[in-house]
Design a protein around this motif. Structure first.
Motif, mmCIF file in Angstrom:
data_model
loop_
_atom_site.group_PDB
_atom_site.id
_atom_site.type_symbol
_atom_site.label_atom_id
_atom_site.label_comp_id
_atom_site.label_asym_id
_atom_site.label_seq_id
_atom_site.Cartn_x
_atom_site.Cartn_y
_atom_site.Cartn_z
ATOM 1 N N LEU A 14 -10.869 4.121 3.199
ATOM 2 C CA LEU A 14 -9.429 4.343 3.050
ATOM 3 C C LEU A 14 -8.600 3.131 3.481
ATOM 4 C CD1 LEU A 14 -9.128 8.017 4.344
ATOM 5 C CD2 LEU A 14 -8.551 7.217 2.045
ATOM 6 N N SER A 18 -5.342 1.608 1.445
ATOM 7 C CA SER A 18 -3.989 1.644 2.001
ATOM 8 C C SER A 18 -3.328 0.274 1.948
ATOM 9 C CB SER A 18 -4.015 2.140 3.444
ATOM 10 O OG SER A 18 -4.435 3.469 3.491
ATOM 11 N N CYS A 21 -2.165 -0.430 -1.530
ATOM 12 C CA CYS A 21 -0.947 0.333 -1.850
ATOM 13 C C CYS A 21 0.299 -0.315 -1.256
ATOM 14 C CB CYS A 21 -1.084 1.770 -1.356
ATOM 15 S SG CYS A 21 -2.275 2.736 -2.283
ATOM 16 N N SER A 54 1.051 6.251 0.920
ATOM 17 C CA SER A 54 -0.347 5.809 0.898
ATOM 18 C C SER A 54 -0.631 4.739 1.941
ATOM 19 C CB SER A 54 -0.700 5.259 -0.492
ATOM 20 O OG SER A 54 -0.768 6.309 -1.418
ATOM 21 N N MET A 58 -1.220 7.170 5.887
ATOM 22 C CA MET A 58 -2.678 7.143 5.782
ATOM 23 C C MET A 58 -3.318 6.509 7.022
ATOM 24 S SD MET A 58 -4.796 8.412 3.673
ATOM 25 C CE MET A 58 -3.693 8.727 2.312
ATOM 26 N N ILE A 62 -6.978 7.533 8.966
ATOM 27 C CA ILE A 62 -7.932 6.423 9.067
ATOM 28 C C ILE A 62 -8.381 6.248 10.516
ATOM 29 C CG2 ILE A 62 -8.159 3.901 8.934
ATOM 30 C CD1 ILE A 62 -6.423 4.015 6.387
ATOM 31 N N GLY A 98 -3.120 12.972 5.308
ATOM 32 C CA GLY A 98 -3.486 11.981 4.302
ATOM 33 C C GLY A 98 -3.257 12.483 2.894
ATOM 34 N N GLY A 101 0.523 12.417 2.249
ATOM 35 C CA GLY A 101 1.009 11.052 2.033
ATOM 36 C C GLY A 101 0.613 10.513 0.676
ATOM 37 N N ALA A 102 -0.655 10.699 0.312
ATOM 38 C CA ALA A 102 -1.125 10.238 -0.993
ATOM 39 C C ALA A 102 -0.466 11.023 -2.113
ATOM 40 C CB ALA A 102 -2.642 10.361 -1.071
ATOM 41 N N ALA A 170 -3.721 6.531 -4.986
ATOM 42 C CA ALA A 170 -3.314 7.798 -4.372
ATOM 43 C C ALA A 170 -4.290 8.913 -4.737
ATOM 44 C CB ALA A 170 -1.902 8.163 -4.800
ATOM 45 N N GLN A 173 -7.393 8.364 -2.643
ATOM 46 C CA GLN A 173 -7.130 8.735 -1.249
ATOM 47 C C GLN A 173 -7.112 10.248 -1.070
ATOM 48 O OE1 GLN A 173 -3.436 6.571 -0.683
ATOM 49 N NE2 GLN A 173 -4.463 5.054 0.608
ATOM 50 N N CYS A 177 -9.707 12.315 1.319
ATOM 51 C CA CYS A 177 -9.220 13.194 2.391
ATOM 52 C C CYS A 177 -9.691 14.630 2.162
ATOM 53 C CB CYS A 177 -7.697 13.129 2.481
ATOM 54 S SG CYS A 177 -7.089 11.579 3.191
#
Length: 198
Positions: A14, A18, A21, A54, A58, A62, A98, A101-102, A170, A173, A177
């Motif tokens: 990840l 990130s 992104c 992201s 994230m 992580i 996560g 967020g993604a 995304a 991710q 997750c």
């Protein structure tokens, strides 16, 4: 493989996603690779899908995933593996952060791809003006419409490429997750290593 080691692998996977992104979102502030007035940057860039969703959000999963392998929470209830089970269970919550967020980055990217970039176009055939000429994704299937944008050069491919990368990152991710949610449940039930010792 122990669930803690697997979570650590997910964390290491990840991390570069990130960073990509965040970089893509920063590059979107320079349409076509040029500097323009902030009022002419596509609205969705200012939603910081890649930086906040992201990127920063994230960071929490992580860090948690990377620390799970050696986290026994000093044991609890007189049982050393109890702390590991609790740590794996709490990793599910951070995996949820996560996913959120993604998911935010995914939605922002999808809307941006559909609406297209802001660029300089001809109005009434003579006057040049900043506008959003693509309102409903029609430019995606008709590349000849890209010539509608006069400036900045290559802004359509720049916009489409970077937001597409954000969208794909995304999705990856979110999938990773979601895998950690399953891994966290298994780790909580099995105590870190199913079918073996820690």
């Amino acid at each position: 493989m122990c669930s803690g080691s697997f979570a650590r692998c997910l964390g290491y996977t990840l991390l570069p996603l990130s960073l990509v992104c965040v970089l893509c979102n920063i590059l979107l502030f320079f349409p076509g690779g040029t500097s323009v007035d902030s009022g002419h940057i596509t609205e969705q860039v200012w939603y910081f899908g890649g930086i906040l969703g992201s990127g920063l959000l994230m960071i929490f999963p992580i860090l948690v995933f990377l620390g799970l392998k050696n986290n026994d929470c000093c044991g609890c209830c007189g049982n050393e593996s109890c702390g590991r089970r609790f740590a794996m269970l709490t990793s599910i919550l951070f995996a949820g952060v996560g996913v959120l967020g993604a998911g935010y980055s995914l939605i922002v990217s999808a809307v941006a791809i559909n609406r297209g970039p802001e660029c300089v176009v001809y109005i009434n055939g003579t006057n040049k003006q900043w506008d959003s000429p693509f309102s409903n994704g029609d430019y995606l299937s008709n590349k000849t419409l890209w010539s509608t944008c006069l400036e900045p050069g290559g802004v359509v491919s720049w916009h489409l490429s970077l937001f597409s990368v954000l969208l794909v990152m995304a999705l990856i991710q979110m999938a990773l997750c979601a895998v950690q949610v399953v891994n966290g449940l298994l780790g909580a039930l099995c105590g870190g290593c199913c079918g073996g010792s820690d």
